[in-house]
Design a protein around this motif. Structure first.
Motif, PDB file in Angstrom:
ATOM      1  N   ASP B 757       0.860  -1.177   0.000  1.00  0.00           N
ATOM      2  CA  ASP B 757       0.000   0.000   0.000  1.00  0.00           C
ATOM      3  C   ASP B 757       0.895   1.226   0.000  1.00  0.00           C
ATOM      4  OD1 ASP B 757      -2.609   1.314   2.219  1.00  0.00           O
ATOM      5  OD2 ASP B 757      -1.859   1.938   0.243  1.00  0.00           O
ATOM      6  N   ALA B 758       1.035   1.833  -1.159  1.00  0.00           N
ATOM      7  CA  ALA B 758       1.958   2.956  -1.284  1.00  0.00           C
ATOM      8  C   ALA B 758       1.341   4.290  -0.850  1.00  0.00           C
ATOM      9  CB  ALA B 758       2.455   3.067  -2.719  1.00  0.00           C
ATOM     10  N   ASN B 759       0.035   4.434  -1.082  1.00  0.00           N
ATOM     11  CA  ASN B 759      -0.575   5.734  -0.770  1.00  0.00           C
ATOM     12  C   ASN B 759      -1.475   5.682   0.475  1.00  0.00           C
ATOM     13  OD1 ASN B 759      -2.585   4.212  -1.807  1.00  0.00           O
ATOM     14  ND2 ASN B 759      -3.283   5.730  -3.321  1.00  0.00           N
ATOM     15  N   GLY B 760      -1.343   4.596   1.188  1.00  0.00           N
ATOM     16  CA  GLY B 760      -2.023   4.511   2.471  1.00  0.00           C
ATOM     17  C   GLY B 760      -3.538   4.520   2.409  1.00  0.00           C
ATOM     18  N   ASP B 761      -4.100   4.117   1.305  1.00  0.00           N
ATOM     19  CA  ASP B 761      -5.565   4.108   1.205  1.00  0.00           C
ATOM     20  C   ASP B 761      -6.142   2.734   1.509  1.00  0.00           C
ATOM     21  OD1 ASP B 761      -5.882   3.836  -2.452  1.00  0.00           O
ATOM     22  OD2 ASP B 761      -4.801   2.653  -0.965  1.00  0.00           O
ATOM     23  N   GLY B 762      -5.291   1.858   1.976  1.00  0.00           N
ATOM     24  CA  GLY B 762      -5.785   0.548   2.370  1.00  0.00           C
ATOM     25  C   GLY B 762      -5.840  -0.468   1.245  1.00  0.00           C
ATOM     26  N   PHE B 763      -5.524  -0.036   0.045  1.00  0.00           N
ATOM     27  CA  PHE B 763      -5.544  -0.975  -1.082  1.00  0.00           C
ATOM     28  C   PHE B 763      -4.123  -1.282  -1.514  1.00  0.00           C
ATOM     29  CE2 PHE B 763      -9.852  -0.430  -0.933  1.00  0.00           C
ATOM     30  CZ  PHE B 763     -10.265   0.873  -1.204  1.00  0.00           C
ATOM     31  N   LEU B 764      -3.929  -2.505  -1.969  1.00  0.00           N
ATOM     32  CA  LEU B 764      -2.587  -2.920  -2.378  1.00  0.00           C
ATOM     33  C   LEU B 764      -2.233  -2.352  -3.749  1.00  0.00           C
ATOM     34  CD1 LEU B 764      -2.481  -6.641  -1.223  1.00  0.00           C
ATOM     35  CD2 LEU B 764      -1.116  -4.731  -0.364  1.00  0.00           C
ATOM     36  N   ASP B 765      -1.177  -1.565  -3.758  1.00  0.00           N
ATOM     37  CA  ASP B 765      -0.647  -1.035  -5.015  1.00  0.00           C
ATOM     38  C   ASP B 765       0.477  -1.951  -5.501  1.00  0.00           C
ATOM     39  OD1 ASP B 765      -0.900   1.700  -2.914  1.00  0.00           O
ATOM     40  OD2 ASP B 765      -2.318   1.337  -4.566  1.00  0.00           O
ATOM     41  N   LEU B 766       1.068  -1.597  -6.598  1.00  0.00           N
ATOM     42  CA  LEU B 766       2.139  -2.430  -7.135  1.00  0.00           C
ATOM     43  C   LEU B 766       3.384  -1.617  -7.452  1.00  0.00           C
ATOM     44  CD1 LEU B 766       0.272  -4.760  -9.659  1.00  0.00           C
ATOM     45  CD2 LEU B 766       1.708  -5.544  -7.773  1.00  0.00           C
ATOM     46  N   PHE B 767       4.504  -2.085  -6.936  1.00  0.00           N
ATOM     47  CA  PHE B 767       5.774  -1.600  -7.454  1.00  0.00           C
ATOM     48  C   PHE B 767       6.240  -2.647  -8.457  1.00  0.00           C
ATOM     49  CE2 PHE B 767       9.937   0.020  -7.984  1.00  0.00           C
ATOM     50  CZ  PHE B 767      10.772  -1.077  -8.052  1.00  0.00           C
ATOM     51  N   VAL B 768       6.534  -2.234  -9.684  1.00  0.00           N
ATOM     52  CA  VAL B 768       7.037  -3.172 -10.679  1.00  0.00           C
ATOM     53  C   VAL B 768       8.466  -2.778 -11.039  1.00  0.00           C
ATOM     54  CG1 VAL B 768       6.720  -4.166 -12.966  1.00  0.00           C
ATOM     55  CG2 VAL B 768       4.716  -3.502 -11.614  1.00  0.00           C
ATOM     56  N   GLY B 769       9.399  -3.677 -10.782  1.00  0.00           N
ATOM     57  CA  GLY B 769      10.800  -3.405 -11.078  1.00  0.00           C
ATOM     58  C   GLY B 769      11.112  -3.792 -12.516  1.00  0.00           C
ATOM     59  N   ALA B 770      11.513  -2.806 -13.304  1.00  0.00           N
ATOM     60  CA  ALA B 770      11.881  -3.096 -14.691  1.00  0.00           C
ATOM     61  C   ALA B 770      13.313  -3.577 -14.746  1.00  0.00           C
ATOM     62  CB  ALA B 770      11.726  -1.833 -15.529  1.00  0.00           C
ATOM     63  N   LYS B 771      13.539  -4.596 -15.538  1.00  0.00           N
ATOM     64  CA  LYS B 771      14.903  -5.130 -15.620  1.00  0.00           C
ATOM     65  C   LYS B 771      15.640  -4.610 -16.859  1.00  0.00           C
ATOM     66  CE  LYS B 771      17.587  -9.372 -15.624  1.00  0.00           C
ATOM     67  NZ  LYS B 771      17.552 -10.810 -15.875  1.00  0.00           N
ATOM     68  N   LEU B 772      15.051  -4.769 -18.035  1.00  0.00           N
ATOM     69  CA  LEU B 772      15.740  -4.315 -19.242  1.00  0.00           C
ATOM     70  C   LEU B 772      14.749  -4.227 -20.393  1.00  0.00           C
ATOM     71  CD1 LEU B 772      15.961  -7.146 -21.064  1.00  0.00           C
ATOM     72  CD2 LEU B 772      17.828  -7.602 -19.518  1.00  0.00           C
ATOM     73  N   ILE B 773      15.238  -3.698 -21.501  1.00  0.00           N
ATOM     74  CA  ILE B 773      14.452  -3.708 -22.725  1.00  0.00           C
ATOM     75  C   ILE B 773      15.137  -4.668 -23.686  1.00  0.00           C
ATOM     76  CG2 ILE B 773      13.664  -2.327 -24.672  1.00  0.00           C
ATOM     77  CD1 ILE B 773      13.687   0.064 -22.729  1.00  0.00           C
ATOM     78  N   PRO B 774      14.431  -5.700 -24.138  1.00  0.00           N
ATOM     79  CA  PRO B 774      15.087  -6.696 -24.998  1.00  0.00           C
ATOM     80  C   PRO B 774      15.765  -6.039 -26.193  1.00  0.00           C
ATOM     81  CG  PRO B 774      12.911  -7.444 -24.350  1.00  0.00           C
ATOM     82  CD  PRO B 774      13.023  -6.026 -23.880  1.00  0.00           C
ATOM     83  N   GLY B 775      17.009  -6.379 -26.402  1.00  0.00           N
ATOM     84  CA  GLY B 775      17.774  -5.804 -27.503  1.00  0.00           C
ATOM     85  C   GLY B 775      18.515  -4.550 -27.095  1.00  0.00           C
ATOM     86  N   LYS B 776      18.191  -4.000 -25.928  1.00  0.00           N
ATOM     87  CA  LYS B 776      18.853  -2.754 -25.523  1.00  0.00           C
ATOM     88  C   LYS B 776      19.531  -2.901 -24.167  1.00  0.00           C
ATOM     89  CE  LYS B 776      16.576   0.762 -28.191  1.00  0.00           C
ATOM     90  NZ  LYS B 776      15.572   0.046 -29.014  1.00  0.00           N
ATOM     91  N   TYR B 777      19.883  -4.126 -23.798  1.00  0.00           N
ATOM     92  CA  TYR B 777      20.649  -4.288 -22.569  1.00  0.00           C
ATOM     93  C   TYR B 777      21.901  -3.441 -22.691  1.00  0.00           C
ATOM     94  CZ  TYR B 777      23.791  -6.577 -19.227  1.00  0.00           C
ATOM     95  OH  TYR B 777      24.671  -6.835 -18.221  1.00  0.00           O
ATOM     96  N   PRO B 778      22.354  -2.744 -21.663  1.00  0.00           N
ATOM     97  CA  PRO B 778      21.853  -2.648 -20.300  1.00  0.00           C
ATOM     98  C   PRO B 778      21.180  -1.312 -20.000  1.00  0.00           C
ATOM     99  CG  PRO B 778      24.149  -1.993 -20.344  1.00  0.00           C
ATOM    100  CD  PRO B 778      23.703  -2.112 -21.770  1.00  0.00           C
ATOM    101  N   ILE B 779      20.570  -0.714 -21.018  1.00  0.00           N
ATOM    102  CA  ILE B 779      19.939   0.590 -20.787  1.00  0.00           C
ATOM    103  C   ILE B 779      18.808   0.432 -19.761  1.00  0.00           C
ATOM    104  CG2 ILE B 779      18.689   2.481 -21.874  1.00  0.00           C
ATOM    105  CD1 ILE B 779      21.668   2.219 -22.644  1.00  0.00           C
ATOM    106  N   ILE B 780      18.838   1.295 -18.764  1.00  0.00           N
ATOM    107  CA  ILE B 780      17.884   1.174 -17.654  1.00  0.00           C
ATOM    108  C   ILE B 780      16.500   1.671 -18.065  1.00  0.00           C
ATOM    109  CG2 ILE B 780      17.324   2.013 -15.342  1.00  0.00           C
ATOM    110  CD1 ILE B 780      20.311   2.173 -14.822  1.00  0.00           C
ATOM    111  N   PRO B 781      15.517   0.790 -17.972  1.00  0.00           N
ATOM    112  CA  PRO B 781      14.150   1.212 -18.278  1.00  0.00           C
ATOM    113  C   PRO B 781      13.500   1.854 -17.043  1.00  0.00           C
ATOM    114  CG  PRO B 781      14.305  -1.184 -18.120  1.00  0.00           C
ATOM    115  CD  PRO B 781      15.579  -0.614 -17.580  1.00  0.00           C
ATOM    116  N   GLN B 782      12.286   2.301 -17.189  1.00  0.00           N
ATOM    117  CA  GLN B 782      11.590   2.976 -16.090  1.00  0.00           C
ATOM    118  C   GLN B 782      10.749   1.980 -15.304  1.00  0.00           C
ATOM    119  OE1 GLN B 782       7.986   5.158 -16.923  1.00  0.00           O
ATOM    120  NE2 GLN B 782       8.827   6.999 -15.960  1.00  0.00           N
ATOM    121  N   SER B 783      11.106   1.790 -14.042  1.00  0.00           N
ATOM    122  CA  SER B 783      10.271   0.944 -13.179  1.00  0.00           C
ATOM    123  C   SER B 783       8.959   1.683 -12.891  1.00  0.00           C
ATOM    124  CB  SER B 783      11.012   0.641 -11.875  1.00  0.00           C
ATOM    125  OG  SER B 783      12.134  -0.169 -12.131  1.00  0.00           O
TER     126      SER B 783
END
Lengths: 441, 1093
Positions: B757-783
């Protein structure tokens, strides 16, 4: 009275003598000189182990430089301007328009400079350029005073030629996913002894000069892979096996004469040695040079015919390589070893790329057609290209018959099937004819 | 100050004393090479290179010769025998005090003119006097190759009786190993041979069907003094492919029957002959070792960690330094490698391999972790206690006379022939050979630290000199209680090295066998002192072409008390000795041994047992070679499956388990009920996805569990591929999962995710960790930070919530936990080339990077897993972070950062990732010349030969400007850590060494031994790497028992019950019906289930 005459004579003789001293250069055998200088580029290609299509591209740009030198210097040619039928038909070069003392000198220099710029070990040509300059100064082909502007011209031209080369797709080759051989029956797989990775699988993305649409120059379909007795493929497979098992001395000689393998590998324990040779393209550049010498062509025509062959080679290889990787056909050695004779080895070392169509067949025919167009049919010549490798000089009655021998040599060598060389010849014929039709007068 | 005479004298004496003391101190470590004039040993293995004798004519011309040590005249001093390849062999009598006398002439053992190889000493005729067996090879005729058996006639006189004993074998021999394989009391012979012609490809298949009379190894059985060749019936392979260079005997599987390790050069794999006890052997290498050295030269077998199990070490030719590595490496050919596997040549890598015996016939290869993998072209390996501290140290001899494999030479050679042809001159091969560079290298002396690692002491301990060395042996030459060394050099006088280490306690044992095996070859001796046990096997043939002293030597360190000595004789008889004094040579007679067998250790009952239930799911291979797409990566990002997750979808109390798929295999859900698996019909996925993370949670608050799946992978996904979209499946209330169409559509290869719960409203939010963009390793994508509206609709609020616009790194692992005890969940993240990142939720409106608050010194690693658990039972969550481990060629520290530069340097539309790592004291680009030039055309004219590239640093590849505008990522540690939460600060502590032997990709904290403290199960490995890195497969599923105080004890497979080979991607605990089940998701294998007993 006599005394006056003799003084006049002396004065006249003096003027004549000094006059001719300024004008008397050593006569240069331009075709011979051209071929010798071009060979320096071949030597560097061999050092770099340039693959056959890469070698053809190098020849194309290097010879283009010498042709463009003459074109820009106003030379007149027997046939149509070379580039008119290419995608570079609108090419405008920015070069000083002054007449050079020796455009020939500059043409050779530009050729060497393009070689230097385009090959990884091109720096080795710096020494050859110095030598060329010194020789030419000595032979008074060029005077010290004029040297500077010739060098500037050559540098300028080289830059502009390289600008073209930079956009032909070569630099993008490394961005493609690398080739993975299929494991299914009938498809190409790396061959012994070194199992080298397939060479230039994406060469079809390089821009040809004359061919506008590569799909118009595809070879006829090959025999489908089928090991059933009596099938076309099976018959051809057995033909390779049987022919190679009873080669005559002459056939062996022919196979070796047209081997032209830049990468042959030999093993000695932990040591793998590369035994180097000129490429198929190099062989035909050599033939062009031999013909030019025989006909004592001017420099301009020598440059023209070499560039003609160079550009033709490039287009032919591009067409051939497209077919190779679209059909992705297995080599005779792989099939034979896998199916009925695991110990069979071809006379020649199978080069590292798929089988259909045969490179030598396509490019030899294309070169032979344009050379026939230029020099005429039944042009007899003695091919000395393989003297270096211990093979005797070989006489031919015509370019076309030489190309036929080059094609069939691949069967003797055990590295190609019959349809690959026959359809390769037709493929090359079509390309050569198209080009010649466009450039002939 | 005026000094009196006596005062001055005292000063002088004092000064000398101090000098002497320092001199002694300085010489208190290591070895000192003796002056040959003083020692009397002038033997030199001198080669004469000419048109007939050179490396091109004879493959093994530079292999060197051997040395054997042993007491030939029974005077209590070990004598020395040298073989010379082209010069006469020599035998030296040990006169004591490091003085030797050349007795060759009177002994008559100078040998033949032909090519001499190895030598070993053994009492072949069982008369109590050591005999000498000399091996011959070369290209001469049959007679010239007959081996010699010098029977000791006493008084340093020998006669060659090879013919009489039927051991005058004319094979191309490397070494003769005498041992009692059939336990009948006499010595048999294993003859190690090699072929003298390299076999071409085409002949491989045929070669394996036929015995080659001169190349194949042989087994001779001693039948009352006459030897019989029983190779074929004994199952000894004799192919022409065999290039046997090393052989060691040892009871590897500890069944009382001696086994054999044969190390083969070139493509033929090594052989691990297990003695079947019935007169035959079977090669079981592929079932025990997962990968082996390629060009195996010498070898040794010894217990390096004193756990009672023999470990196996084979040598290869990988250099330590950057320059020599770069001159050696050519292009990597994956098809050729695959062909090698297909044809049964197995997984072979060019470096030394240390196969750590984990018991139960399981081995983990840890040569790189141990620090003994790179010793250049190596010949002899000898484990021996150099320091007398109870742990066996290591000598490796090395050197190849000419740089035969130098890639520039190979290239130049081809040019040479062409140039000679053009010039019309004949190519002079010998001339070519002598133009090859010659690079001497120093031998290696490693000190065993007792923790699975060795420290390189070469420079400090007397082995800094550069030369070419081959055969070697150890013996206490001066009987002063420590082991000295004898090394046969090429083209140089052989070296005698006196051990100068400070005196510590020792015990030497001289075995006296009861029958013809007078030295007790094959005996095992276990010495326990100070509660610790060391094991030695009596097998003098070790290393390369040599044999060591038959006197067994134990170092006792500071302890002068020996608790007990157990000796097990070859026939199984054993004896236990007590009350033995230290610092002596003890003679033990077999006659006094009882007829009893040694007490067998009671097998510990393993904690976990493998379930025999049929597996619900078998993971399919990802099936791509990612290096074809981006040739400069080091590992393949396609290989993530199968992941595991559990939830109860239909509220029936039974666990549903999610088994993640890969492209080409759809994920599945199965129900676990009453010990059986059944397919769950309420879920359908598609084979287009590669599942990277799965979370079961009730996202829309309707009381039914939903499912989030993050899509990852690499394969041939393009950047705009819909198969990269993550998915939410909402439960329809009846257990059926329906894919939500409103989930935000972002496309990257997902690495990890956390529901919180990131915003404290009682509901489960999601943090999604981005790893890479296929073909463009190791450029950091936006999580991503996705906010849940409570009804299962998510909105992308990354910009507001995440620092750095969400570009946090190549995130692979994440946990949610309340770091600052403010009742709000924070995030801890880990990834590749990424800091352990602590993001604190500030005001329920955004996350702040407060890493430096929680971790004093940043830990940037190649993280693959993260787990939180209260390991010390103090009420807060500690962390366990799984890293790449130290069992690879890459090392990292604050002083030795690994850097990854990425940009489209050559502006051709593709990203060029260039790794830089330290090799020695300097940082170099990791790619080989061929790899770099294949990727970047611009480099082809910059590095026209291997030599120029071999010295290049990254600054020679790119300008400062180019480097500044590139994305640069760093790693300062490759170790996996336990981070103890101490009042809001995490204190990192490295996990035990064995846990550093493989990349950790899955962590399960759980109490396995019921002691109330959490233990850890660690899974990982990395079998999908580039050829040069090689498979990292040392992990077998490692259990670490936690003591609740932050200490961890690794369990062996027989203790834990885990012996899982392969890449473990996920570990899941199921607690149903009171039974704890542990599921392992292993790539390309069936799911394995283990039960806690």
């Amino acid at each position: 009275m006599k005394k006056q005459y003799s003084i006049s004579f002396l004065i006249l003789a003096f003027f004549l003598a000094t006059g001719s001293a300024f004008k008397a250069k050593k006569p240069v055998n331009w075709p011979k000189t051209y071929a010798e200088q071009l060979f320096h580029i071949t030597e560097v290609m061999v050092t770099d182990v340039a693959s056959p299509p890469v070698a053809a591209r190098i020849y194309a740009y290097a010879t283009l430089a010498s042709y463009l030198t003459m074109r820009e210097q106003g030379a007149e040619f027997k046939h149509q301007p070379l580039l008119d039928a290419s995608y570079l038909t609108d090419l405008k070069l920015e070069l000083p328009s002054d007449q050079l003392q020796s455009p020939e000198f500059a043409g050779i220099l530009a050729m060497l400079k393009v070689g230097e710029a385009i090959m990884p070990s091109g720096y080795l040509l710096r020494e050859k350029q110095e030598k060329w300059i010194n020789e030419s100064l000595k032979a008074k082909t060029i005077s010290k005073k004029e040297l500077g502007n010739h060098v500037a011209f050559a540098n300028d031209l080289t830059k502009q030629v390289m600008a073209i080369a930079k956009k032909d797709g070569y630099l993008q080759l490394s961005t493609f996913t690398r080739y993975t051989p299929k494991q299914d029956p009938g498809f190409w797989y790396p061959t012994p002894p070194a199992y080298m990775a397939a060479v230039e699988p994406e060469w079809k993305t390089i821009r040809p000069f004359f061919i506008q649409n590569l799909s118009e120059f595809e070879p006829k379909p090959m025999a489908t892979f089928d090991l059933e007795k009596g099938s076309s493929f099976e018959k051809q497979l057995m033909e390779v096996y049987e022919v190679t098992n009873k080669l005559s001395a002459e056939e062996k000689l022919i196979a070796n004469f047209w081997d032209c393998n830049p990468f042959k590998v030999e093993f000695s324990g932990h040591m793998a040695m590369g035994v180097k040779k000129i490429s198929p393209g190099g062989h035909w550049m050599g033939i062009a040079g031999i013909a030019a010498v025989k006909e004592a062509l001017s420099f301009a025509e020598t440059a023209y015919v070499h560039a003609l062959v160079g550009l033709t080679l490039h287009d032919a290889f591009t067409s051939c390589w497209k077919a190779k990787y679209e059909t992705d056909r297995i080599r005779p050695e792989t099939v034979i070893n896998q199916t009925f004779d695991p110990t069979w080895k071809p006379l020649l070392q199978t080069p590292p790329f798929p089988e259909y169509t045969s490179g030598h067949s396509v490019i030899s025919r294309a070169s032979a057609v344009v050379l026939t167009g230029y020099f005429g049919d039944n042009f007899e010549f003695i091919d000395t290209s393989e003297l270096f490798f211990g093979l005797p000089a070989r006489p031919f009655n015509s370019f076309l018959s030489a190309s036929e021998e080059a094609a069939v040599s691949r069967l003797y060598g055990g590295i190609h099937f019959r349809d690959s060389i026959e359809n390769g010849l037709s493929q090359g014929e079509k390309i050569g004819e198209m080009i010649w039709r466009k450039v002939r007068k | 100050m005026k000094m009196t005479n006596s005062g001055f004298l005292k000063c002088l004496i004092g000064y000398c004393f101090i000098l002497l003391h320092f001199e002694v101190e300085a010489q208190n470590q290591g070895f000192e090479q003796l002056n040959s004039r003083r020692s009397g040993v002038s033997f030199k293995n001198q080669l004469s290179e000419n048109a007939n004798n050179n490396i091109l004519r004879y493959e093994y011309f530079y292999n060197g010769a051997g040395v054997a040590v042993g007491d030939l005249d029974n005077d209590g001093l070990d004598d020395i025998f040298f073989t010379g390849n082209m010069v006469s062999n020599k035998v030296y009598k040990n006169l004591g005090e490091f003085k030797f006398e050349d007795k060759t002439k009177s002994a008559g053992v100078a040998g033949k003119e032909s090519w001499t190889t190895g030598v070993s000493m053994a009492d072949v005729n069982g008369d109590g006097w050591l005999d000498i067996y000399v091996s011959y090879s070369g290209k001469g005729n049959t007679e010239s190759r007959r081996n010699e058996l010098w029977i000791n006639q006493k008084n340093f006189i020998f006669t060659d009786q090879a013919r009489e004993f039927r051991l005058d074998d004319a094979s191309n021999s490397t070494q003769g190993l005498f041992f009692d394989f059939d336990r009948d009391g006499d010595l048999d012979l294993f003859l190690l041979n090699h072929h003298i012609q390299v076999i071409s490809e085409i002949e491989f298949a045929k070669a394996r069907q036929v015995r080659h009379p001169e190349a194949g190894d042989k087994l001779y059985r001693n039948d009352g003094g006459k030897f019989t060749d029983i190779s074929d019936q004994a199952g000894i392979k004799g192919y022409s492919l065999g290039f046997g260079l090393g052989v060691v005997a040892s009871d590897i599987n500890q069944d009382g029957w001696v086994d054999l390790l044969v190390s083969n050069d070139y493509i033929e794999p090594d052989y691990l002959y297990i003695n079947n006890g019935d007169g035959t052997f079977t090669d079981r290498l592929s079932s025990k070792f997962q990968h082996i050295s390629h060009f195996s030269m010498g070898a040794d077998i010894a217990d390096i960690n004193n756990d009672g199990l023999p470990d196996i070490y084979t040598l290869d030719m990988l250099p330590e330094d950057n320059q020599r590595q770069k001159l050696l490496y050519g292009p990597e050919n994956y098809e050729q490698y695959a062909l090698m596997i297909q044809r049964g040549f197995y997984h072979q890598q060019m470096r030394n391999m240390l196969q750590l015996n984990q018991g139960d016939e399981l081995f983990s290869e840890i040569g790189q972790l141990a620090g003994i993998s790179n010793t250049d072209w190596s010949w002899s390996a000898l484990f021996f206690d150099a320091t007398n501290d109870g742990f066996k140290d290591l000598l490796v001899t090395n050197g190849y006379y000419r740089d035969y494999t130098n890639r520039d030479f190979l290239k130049y050679k081809g040019d040479y022939y062409f140039k000679q042809a053009v010039a019309g001159e004949k190519a002079d091969t010998l001339q070519l050979v002598t133009t090859m560079t010659s690079t001497p290298v120093h031998n290696y002396l490693f000190e065993n630290k007792g923790d699975l690692t060795f420290q390189d002491r070469s420079m400090d301990w007397g082995f800094g000199e550069k030369n070419f060395s081959s055969g070697a042996a150890y013996a206490d030459l001066d009987n002063d209680g420590d082991l000295d060394l004898v090394i046969n050099h090429l083209n140089e006088i052989a070296g005698i090295y006196r051990n100068n280490s400070s005196k510590k306690n020792f015990l030497k044992i001289s075995l006296a066998g009861s029958q013809a095996n007078t030295k007790g070859i094959g005996s095992k001796v276990m010495l326990t002192s100070d509660g610790k046990t060391q094991t030695l096997e009596q097998q003098p043939v070790r290393g390369f072409q040599s044999s060591v002293s038959p006197i067994l030597h134990f170092g006792l360190g500071e302890s002068s008390q020996i608790d007990s000595i157990q000796i097990v004789w070859p026939n199984g008889q054993s004896e236990l000795l007590t009350n033995i004094a230290a610092n002596q040579t003890l003679e033990i007679n077999q006659l006094s041994a009882a007829k009893s067998s040694p007490e067998s250790k009671s097998a510990a009952s393993p904690l976990l047992s493998k379930s025999s239930n049929p597996t619900p799911f078998t993971s399919k291979a990802a099936g791509f070679n990612d290096f074809k797409r981006q040739p400069l990566m080091l590992t393949m990002p396609s290989y993530v499956s199968p992941i595991l997750a559990q939830g109860d979808l239909n509220n029936d109390g039974n666990s549903e388990v999610f088994f993640g798929g890969t492209k080409g295999q759809a994920a599945e859900i199965w129900t676990w009920q009453s010990g059986l698996w059944s397919p769950y019909s309420g879920f359908r996925s598609s084979p287009e996805f590669t599942d990277a993370v799965a979370i079961f949670e009730d996202f829309n608050g309707d009381g039914a569990v939903d499912l989030f799946v993050g899509s990852g992978g690499f394969q041939d996904y393009i950047g705009s591929d819909e198969s990269l979209e993550d998915r939410i499946y909402l439960n329809d209330g009846n257990g059926k999962l329906i894919k939500s169409l409103t989930f935000p559509s972002y496309k990257f290869s997902t690495g990890t995710a956390v529901a919180l719960d990131a915003n404290g409203d009682g509901f489960l939010d999601l943090f999604v960790g981005a790893k890479l963009i296929p073909g463009k390793y190791p450029i950091i994508p936006q999580s991503k930070l996705l906010i849940n509206d409570g009804k299962g609709n998510f909105s992308d609020q990354t910009a507001a919530f995440l620092p750095k616009e969400g570009k946090l790194g190549m995130v692979t692992a994440s946990v949610g936990m309340d770091l600052n005890s403010d009742g709000v969940q924070d995030l801890v993240l880990a990834g590749e080339f990424m800091n352990l990142t602590f993001l604190v939720n500030s005001g329920k409106s955004h996350f702040e990077d407060q890493s430096s608050t929680y971790l004093q010194e940043s830990l940037s690693g190649w993280w693959g897993s993260l787990s939180k658990a209260d390991m010390d039972g103090d009420g807060d969550f500690d962390l366990i972070a799984g890293n790449f481990g130290t069992n690879s060629q890459l090392e990292a520290s604050d002083e030795k950062l690994i850097r990854l530069y990425a940009a489209d340097f050559d502006e051709n539309g593709s990203i060029d990732p260039i790794l830089e790592c330290f090799i020695g004291d300097k940082a170099y680009p990791y790619p080989s010349r061929d790899e770099l030039l294949d990727q970047m055309v611009s480099m082809r004219s910059r590095f026209t030969d291997y030599a120029s590239y071999s010295k290049a640093t990254v600054n020679e590849l790119f300008s400062d400007k180019e480097l500044e505008s590139a994305q640069v990522l760093e790693i300062n540690t490759m170790e996996s850590f336990y981070l103890e939460n101490q009042g809001g600060k995490f204190i990192p502590k490295m996990l035990p060494k064995l846990a550093q032997s493989f990349p950790i990709r899955a962590i399960l904290p759980t109490d396995l031994n019921g002691d109330g403290s959490l233990d850890l199960i660690l899974g990982g490995n990395e079998n999908f790497t580039r050829i040069r890195i090689g498979m990292i497969d040392a992990g077998l599923g490692l259990v670490l028992l936690g003591d609740g105080k932050g200490n961890f004890k690794p369990l062996s497979p027989s203790e834990s019950g885990l012996a899982i080979k392969g890449d473990i991607k996920a570990i899941l605990e199921l607690n149903t019906e009171g039974v704890k089940q542990i599921l392992f998701g292993i790539h390309q294998q069936a799911i394995e289930t283990y039960q806690l007993k």
